[in-house]
Design a protein around this motif. Structure first.
Motif, PDB file in Angstrom:
ATOM      1  N   UNK A   1       9.754  -2.426 -13.889  1.00 32.56           N
ATOM      2  CA  UNK A   1      10.328  -3.774 -14.063  1.00 32.56           C
ATOM      3  C   UNK A   1      10.152  -4.691 -12.867  1.00 32.56           C
ATOM      4  N   UNK A   2       9.387  -4.287 -11.857  1.00 30.34           N
ATOM      5  CA  UNK A   2       9.308  -5.090 -10.635  1.00 30.34           C
ATOM      6  C   UNK A   2       8.221  -6.162 -10.664  1.00 30.34           C
ATOM      7  N   UNK A   3       7.451  -6.221 -11.742  1.00 28.37           N
ATOM      8  CA  UNK A   3       6.413  -7.252 -11.826  1.00 28.37           C
ATOM      9  C   UNK A   3       6.479  -7.934 -13.188  1.00 28.37           C
ATOM     10  N   UNK A   4       6.088  -9.195 -13.207  1.00 26.86           N
ATOM     11  CA  UNK A   4       6.079  -9.968 -14.434  1.00 26.86           C
ATOM     12  C   UNK A   4       5.455 -11.328 -14.177  1.00 26.86           C
ATOM     13  N   UNK A   5       5.455 -12.213 -15.164  1.00 26.09           N
ATOM     14  CA  UNK A   5       4.873 -13.546 -14.986  1.00 26.09           C
ATOM     15  C   UNK A   5       5.636 -14.336 -13.933  1.00 26.09           C
ATOM     16  N   UNK A   6       4.949 -15.224 -13.202  1.00 20.44           N
ATOM     17  CA  UNK A   6       5.621 -16.022 -12.176  1.00 20.44           C
ATOM     18  C   UNK A   6       6.488 -17.115 -12.825  1.00 20.44           C
ATOM     19  N   UNK A   7       7.512 -17.543 -12.094  1.00 18.14           N
ATOM     20  CA  UNK A   7       8.322 -18.668 -12.518  1.00 18.14           C
ATOM     21  C   UNK A   7       8.065 -19.816 -11.562  1.00 18.14           C
TER      22      UNK A   7
ATOM     23  N   UNK B   1       0.813  -1.210   0.000  1.00 15.61           N
ATOM     24  CA  UNK B   1       0.000   0.000   0.000  1.00 15.61           C
ATOM     25  C   UNK B   1       0.848   1.263   0.000  1.00 15.61           C
ATOM     26  N   UNK B   2       2.158   1.131   0.297  1.00 13.86           N
ATOM     27  CA  UNK B   2       3.064   2.274   0.397  1.00 13.86           C
ATOM     28  C   UNK B   2       4.385   1.914  -0.290  1.00 13.86           C
ATOM     29  N   UNK B   3       4.906   2.820  -1.091  1.00 11.44           N
ATOM     30  CA  UNK B   3       6.163   2.565  -1.814  1.00 11.44           C
ATOM     31  C   UNK B   3       7.333   2.232  -0.890  1.00 11.44           C
ATOM     32  N   UNK B   4       7.460   2.976   0.206  1.00  6.11           N
ATOM     33  CA  UNK B   4       8.605   2.750   1.086  1.00  6.11           C
ATOM     34  C   UNK B   4       8.593   1.337   1.654  1.00  6.11           C
ATOM     35  N   UNK B   5       7.416   0.821   1.967  1.00  8.97           N
ATOM     36  CA  UNK B   5       7.319  -0.557   2.442  1.00  8.97           C
ATOM     37  C   UNK B   5       7.766  -1.524   1.354  1.00  8.97           C
ATOM     38  N   UNK B   6       7.440  -1.225   0.100  1.00  9.79           N
ATOM     39  CA  UNK B   6       7.862  -2.074  -1.014  1.00  9.79           C
ATOM     40  C   UNK B   6       9.383  -2.104  -1.131  1.00  9.79           C
ATOM     41  N   UNK B   7      10.026  -0.972  -0.892  1.00 11.90           N
ATOM     42  CA  UNK B   7      11.485  -0.934  -0.974  1.00 11.90           C
ATOM     43  C   UNK B   7      12.108  -1.744   0.169  1.00 11.90           C
ATOM     44  N   UNK B   8      11.439  -1.814   1.311  1.00 13.41           N
ATOM     45  CA  UNK B   8      11.885  -2.708   2.379  1.00 13.41           C
ATOM     46  C   UNK B   8      11.691  -4.162   1.996  1.00 13.41           C
ATOM     47  N   UNK B   9      10.602  -4.440   1.288  1.00  9.40           N
ATOM     48  CA  UNK B   9      10.345  -5.787   0.775  1.00  9.40           C
ATOM     49  C   UNK B   9      11.459  -6.228  -0.175  1.00  9.40           C
ATOM     50  N   UNK B  10      12.005  -5.279  -0.927  1.00  9.45           N
ATOM     51  CA  UNK B  10      13.144  -5.588  -1.794  1.00  9.45           C
ATOM     52  C   UNK B  10      14.276  -6.221  -0.973  1.00  9.45           C
TER      53      UNK B  10
ATOM     54  N   UNK C   1      15.049   2.481  -7.926  1.00  7.38           N
ATOM     55  CA  UNK C   1      15.347   1.211  -7.268  1.00  7.38           C
ATOM     56  C   UNK C   1      15.827   0.211  -8.317  1.00  7.38           C
ATOM     57  N   UNK C   2      16.376  -0.904  -7.861  1.00  5.43           N
ATOM     58  CA  UNK C   2      16.850  -1.947  -8.769  1.00  5.43           C
ATOM     59  C   UNK C   2      16.129  -3.260  -8.458  1.00  5.43           C
ATOM     60  N   UNK C   3      15.195  -3.665  -9.313  1.00  5.96           N
ATOM     61  CA  UNK C   3      14.713  -2.984 -10.524  1.00  5.96           C
ATOM     62  C   UNK C   3      13.736  -1.856 -10.178  1.00  5.96           C
ATOM     63  N   UNK C   4      13.497  -0.941 -11.116  1.00  5.39           N
ATOM     64  CA  UNK C   4      12.538   0.138 -10.859  1.00  5.39           C
ATOM     65  C   UNK C   4      11.166  -0.415 -10.477  1.00  5.39           C
ATOM     66  N   UNK C   5      10.529   0.247  -9.530  1.00  9.25           N
ATOM     67  CA  UNK C   5       9.297  -0.245  -8.917  1.00  9.25           C
ATOM     68  C   UNK C   5       8.060   0.129  -9.736  1.00  9.25           C
ATOM     69  N   UNK C   6       7.248  -0.856 -10.050  1.00 11.77           N
ATOM     70  CA  UNK C   6       5.938  -0.608 -10.655  1.00 11.77           C
ATOM     71  C   UNK C   6       5.009  -0.057  -9.571  1.00 11.77           C
ATOM     72  N   UNK C   7       4.456   1.126  -9.815  1.00 11.39           N
ATOM     73  CA  UNK C   7       3.707   1.797  -8.753  1.00 11.39           C
ATOM     74  C   UNK C   7       2.611   2.668  -9.331  1.00 11.39           C
ATOM     75  N   UNK C   8       1.605   2.931  -8.507  1.00  8.66           N
ATOM     76  CA  UNK C   8       0.559   3.877  -8.857  1.00  8.66           C
ATOM     77  C   UNK C   8       0.982   5.259  -8.378  1.00  8.66           C
ATOM     78  N   UNK C   9       1.020   6.206  -9.284  1.00 11.07           N
ATOM     79  CA  UNK C   9       1.503   7.550  -8.984  1.00 11.07           C
ATOM     80  C   UNK C   9       0.348   8.523  -8.801  1.00 11.07           C
ATOM     81  N   UNK C  10       0.533   9.464  -7.879  1.00  7.13           N
ATOM     82  CA  UNK C  10      -0.472  10.484  -7.585  1.00  7.13           C
ATOM     83  C   UNK C  10       0.090  11.856  -7.953  1.00  7.13           C
ATOM     84  N   UNK C  11      -0.714  12.669  -8.633  1.00  6.98           N
ATOM     85  CA  UNK C  11      -0.327  14.046  -8.955  1.00  6.98           C
ATOM     86  C   UNK C  11      -0.632  14.909  -7.735  1.00  6.98           C
TER      87      UNK C  11
END
Length: 361
Positions: free
Chosen positions: A353-359, A270-279, A307-317
């Motif tokens: 680049x952070x999301x794609x088909x599962x392996x 729900x929050x980008x910063x949490x996603x970067x911790x998930x990385x 980020x590496x890889x760049x995070x797929x995210x919903x952006x707010x103006x």
């Protein structure tokens, strides 16, 4: 000589400001338009009994002639000091720093267009925020408040509502009586994230939510659950975590999800910063983001882009959000009913680049 030039010449004959420049009066604007002084005054002050076309015509003429109202006289006449207030909680997890600059810029620009100002104060915790709101309103430093980061049960709303002080929320709340707001449909973004990941082939989709007491967390959870229902996936509480708004939180909750016997192949934060911790949690588990584990998030902060890889995210103006909030609050202060001041926007998906088909595991 044009009519505008005639008026400007009369001003030069009749008096000057202390700076030596002629001062245009409201009478000059009224004479130029062939309107009464009362009509011009009410148009400039946004009264509801003045048609929008007339208000725009008066505003254009005032700008053309260089009319600027005297703030003290206007405050006495209207009872307004034409200042919007906002108190920011800059302490702990409630910090507004990720979106603050663009958000304030949007508010300030829209307020300036109406010759209003923005008063910003900061506080270190929720109690201090409420105390500052009480002080600013009690001292008549502002005419109303913008409330960022609303809670499901929000003491700021209770106070302002009970004291009949105008306010507009950036977000929604559990009890919306006498409330106006502008909010982004974060719940729709979470639903769309589930649909996207399902379409890529994921069937175990985890969710890491923000702080439970914020209204956005409740709404984004609803969106995640709605997404599961829409694609026909069962609700698995073992795949759901919460209270993660920092990298440290994301690392903690990510480890919990990735340590399961059958781990999720995708996780929505729900929050980008949490996603970067998930990385970091994925790296510790020897999982490649975007290949072994898909990650999507919400906020669109610049740190996610790099980020590496760049995070797929919903952006707010956030700049546009600030403009919309300022506009709504000015209308509320001028007497519009709060129920008529409720607007929703949508976040924009930034595919990276952070999301794609599962392996296969």
């Amino acid at each position: 000589m044009s009519k505008v030039e005639d008026i400007q010449e009369a001003i030069r004959r009749n008096g000057y400001r202390r700076s030596g420049k002629p001062r245009v009066t409201i009478n000059d604007v009224a004479d130029h338009l062939g309107m009464s002084k009362s009509t011009v005054s009410r148009a400039l002050n946004g009264y509801n009994d003045i048609a929008e076309l007339t208000r725009l015509r008066v505003a254009k003429a005032a700008a053309q002639l260089g009319y600027k109202p005297l703030a003290q006289a206007q405050a006495i006449r209207t009872g307004l000091i034409q200042s919007l207030g906002m108190v920011l909680n800059v302490g702990g997890h409630g910090s507004h720093r990720p979106f603050l600059a663009n958000f304030i810029d949007g508010i300030s620009r829209r307020a300036s267009e109406e010759n209003w100002t923005l008063t910003v104060a900061t506080a270190e915790n929720s109690e201090a925020v409420l105390e500052t709101i009480e002080r600013l309103s009690g001292e008549r430093k502002v005419d109303g408040f913008i409330l960022p980061r609303t809670r499901e049960h929000d003491p700021r709303v209770d106070y302002l509502r009970s004291h009949d002080i105008p306010f507009i929320m950036f977000g929604r709340t559990g009890d919306d009586k006498d409330c106006g707001w502008f909010d982004i449909r974060g719940e729709l973004a979470m639903e769309q994230a589930v649909e996207r990941l399902y379409g890529l082939g994921h069937r175990r989709i985890g969710f890491i939510n923000g702080l439970d007491y914020y209204m956005y967390a409740r709404l984004r959870l609803q969106g995640y659950l709605a997404g599961l229902e829409k694609v026909g996936l069962p609700v698995d509480r073992a795949l759901m975590r919460s209270n993660a708004v920092t990298k440290e939180d994301g690392l903690r909750e990510g480890v919990a999800l990735l340590s399961q016997p059958i781990r999720p192949t995708a996780i929505i934060c729900a929050v980008d910063l949490a996603a970067l911790g998930l990385y970091q949690a994925a790296k510790a588990a020897n999982l490649d983001i975007g290949r072994d584990l898909s990650v999507m998030a919400y906020d669109g902060i610049s740190e996610g882009e790099f980020a590496s890889p760049p995070l797929t995210s919903f952006s707010v103006d956030n700049r546009e959000a600030g403009r919309r909030l300022a506009d709504l609050l000015i209308k509320r202060i001028r007497g519009a009913a709060p129920e008529t001041l409720r607007q929703l926007g949508e976040a924009k998906l930034i595919e990276r680049a952070s999301d794609g088909p599962p392996v296969s595991p």
